[in-house]
Each structure stands twice: as structure tokens, then as C-alpha cells.
Design a protein around this motif. Structure first.
Motif, mmCIF file in Angstrom:
data_model
loop_
_atom_site.group_PDB
_atom_site.id
_atom_site.type_symbol
_atom_site.label_atom_id
_atom_site.label_comp_id
_atom_site.label_asym_id
_atom_site.label_seq_id
_atom_site.Cartn_x
_atom_site.Cartn_y
_atom_site.Cartn_z
ATOM 1 N N LEU A 3 2.351 2.356 1.040
ATOM 2 C CA LEU A 3 2.286 1.593 2.288
ATOM 3 C C LEU A 3 2.771 0.157 2.098
ATOM 4 C CD1 LEU A 3 -1.085 2.838 3.833
ATOM 5 C CD2 LEU A 3 1.246 3.474 4.453
ATOM 6 N N TRP A 58 5.900 -1.336 4.196
ATOM 7 C CA TRP A 58 5.823 -2.573 4.971
ATOM 8 C C TRP A 58 6.942 -3.547 4.596
ATOM 9 C CZ3 TRP A 58 3.858 -4.541 9.210
ATOM 10 C CH2 TRP A 58 3.892 -5.921 9.377
ATOM 11 N N HIS A 101 2.029 2.126 11.108
ATOM 12 C CA HIS A 101 1.699 1.559 9.801
ATOM 13 C C HIS A 101 0.301 0.925 9.840
ATOM 14 C CE1 HIS A 101 1.733 -1.482 6.553
ATOM 15 N NE2 HIS A 101 2.464 -0.591 5.919
ATOM 16 N N PHE A 159 8.130 7.780 8.857
ATOM 17 C CA PHE A 159 8.629 6.411 8.976
ATOM 18 C C PHE A 159 10.154 6.373 8.960
ATOM 19 C CE2 PHE A 159 4.285 5.347 7.634
ATOM 20 C CZ PHE A 159 4.014 4.321 8.523
#
Length: 269
Positions: free
Chosen positions: A253, A257, A212, A102
Motif C-alpha cells: 500500500l 500510494w 486506497h 488499482f
């Protein structure tokens, strides 16, 4: 069944895994899935049947592999303290590798956003493109993920304290929130005013949020599996590595986000 009953005395606390077809079978399933996705994306296949079949084959092989691991942990007693520690360390390394993926996507996005080129109209989003509103569906998704963080923390504390009922409710609510999140993100993609082929803005946006979303699908499967294991009395307040890794993955996660929402939806728009 202990190792002594099996016919030998083990002089170390580690689990020597017996021959298993699932690592090789899962590897070939992943290779076939990646190949079918690439061929379908580039127009060499006119349908999605092969991609769906490869995905189902991969899930089937993973299901059988996880079934064997749960049997080794719950019924055979192979997961000693040393094994659990090693599994947790391995999962932490996996989480670090996921975070670096990411980071590379954020880097690609910010590289173009902070210094937009002439081809982009010297502005971000590029000239002629309408960005996704951060105050609509993305905000609702963010609130649901924050709520899932609360429910999974509730489940974690209940599990540590030996409260099976609240643990079951916590995992169940978290699973439902993740399923709703994935559904809302699919709706967001359907109504998005741009596509993945619309300049570097569309490619980086959909690559990051889509990856994601894929991880959220995996998390939904993990949470559903933990819910079933709690219902089946597989976890105790002192032995629940599978639940701990799932809880950690949920928090990672969620935080990822939040950064994605602030950078790509709020600041990027």
C-alpha cells in the motif's frame, strides 16, 4: 491439543477446518453492506444507519472468525509449515488481485488525462477545475506513509531477532501513523475544491484515493491486531505468518500510494 489427543491420527500436514458459521455470516454481512451502500448512494435511503449497522456486523463477524483462526494457530497447533506456506501463497494471490484493481483505476485516470476530450476542454484537469495541491496535505500523507514503512521494517527485523520490545514499539508506531494518515485524508476530502461528481477527473480521483483509503483502514485494523498479538506473546521469531502478511500489505500500500501521489497529485495537477 494435538490431533492424536482429539482421537484420530492425521497422516498429512494440512489443516482440515471444522464446521464454522463465520464464512457464511461474513458473506451475508458483505452483501448487506454493499447493498446498503448502493441504495444510500442512489438516494433510496435517507439516512446512513443501515450502512453503519451492516459495517459493524461485518466487523463483528470478522472479529469472531479471526479469533478462531488465532486459537487454531497459537493454542491448537493446527498451522503447520505446510499450512503456513499455503496461507502465505493465498495472501500473495490476494495482493496481486488488489494490485490489478488499482491498475484498472490508473488506466481509467490516464485514459482521460493523456487525451482529454472536447467535453473536458481539451486539457487536464478539465477546464474550470482546480486540482489538489501536491505540496500540502498530500505531501504530509506521503511522508507519514514512508515513515510507516520504516517503522514496520524496524518491527520486522526486531521480530526476526526475537526482540519483543522493539517489535511492539514498531507495530505501535506504524498503527498510529496509519491512523493519522486516514484522518488527514478525511480532512483532505473535506477541503477538496471538487467532488466525485465533477467530471471524470473527480470520479477517477476519488475512486482511486478512496479505495486506497479504505485499504488503509483495513491495514490499521491489521496493525492494531498484530500489536495486540505481540503484546500477548502470540508471535515468535520463527512463527509469525500474521505479522508477515501485515508487513507485506503495508509495503504494497505504501508503494501504491507513491504511484498515486506522483500520477494523480503531482503529474495530474
Amino acid at each position: 491439543m494435538t490431533n492424536k489427543v482429539r482421537g484420530y491420527m492425521q497422516l498429512h500436514p494440512y489443516h482440515l477446518v471444522g464446521p464454522s458459521p463465520w464464512p457464511m455470516f461474513t458473506s451475508f454481512s458483505l452483501m448487506n453492506l454493499a447493498t446498503s451502500i448502493a441504495l444510500t448512494s442512489h438516494g433510496y435511503m435517507g439516512h446512513n444507519y443501515m450502512m453503519v449497522m451492516c459495517a459493524m456486523t461485518m466487523l463483528y463477524s470478522m472479529t469472531l472468525w479471526f479469533k478462531d483462526m488465532m486459537a487454531e494457530s497459537t493454542y491448537l497447533g493446527d498451522h503447520t509449515l505446510a499450512v503456513k506456506k499455503g496461507m502465505m501463497q493465498g495472501f500473495l494471490l490476494f495482493v496481486v488481485s488488489e494490485m490489478l484493481i488499482f491498475v484498472s483505476l490508473f488506466w481509467a485516470y490516464l485514459h482521460s488525462a493523456l487525451n482529454p476530450s472536447v467535453e473536458l476542454g481539451m486539457q487536464w484537469p478539465p477546464a474550470g477545475m482546480e486540482a489538489m495541491s501536491a505540496a500540502e496535505l498530500p505531501l504530509l500523507n506521503t511522508m507519514m506513509l514512508l515513515a510507516s514503512g520504516v517503522t514496520i521494517t524496524f518491527a520486522h527485523h526486531a521480530l526476526i531477532n526475537g526482540n519483543r520490545k522493539n517489535t511492539l514499539y514498531g507495530f505501535l508506531y506504524s498503527t498510529l501513523l496509519i491512523v493519522i494518515f486516514v484522518g488527514c485524508q478525511g480532512l483532505e476530502y473535506k477541503i477538496a475544491p471538487f467532488t466525485i461528481s465533477d467530471s471524470v477527473y473527480g470520479s477517477t480521483f476519488f475512486s482511486a484515493t478512496g479505495l486506497h483509503g479504505l485499504h488503509m483502514m483495513m491495514l490499521g485494523i491489521m496493525l492494531a491486531l498484530c500489536t495486540w498479538r505481540v503484546y500477548n506473546y502470540d508471535f515468535t521469531n520463527s512463527s509469525h505468518v500474521g505479522a508477515e502478511t501485515t508487513i507485506l500489505y503495508t509495503h504494497v500500500l505504501d508503494v501504491m500510494w507513491l504511484f498515486m501521489y506522483m500520477v494523480m497529485y503531482w503529474w495530474g495537477a
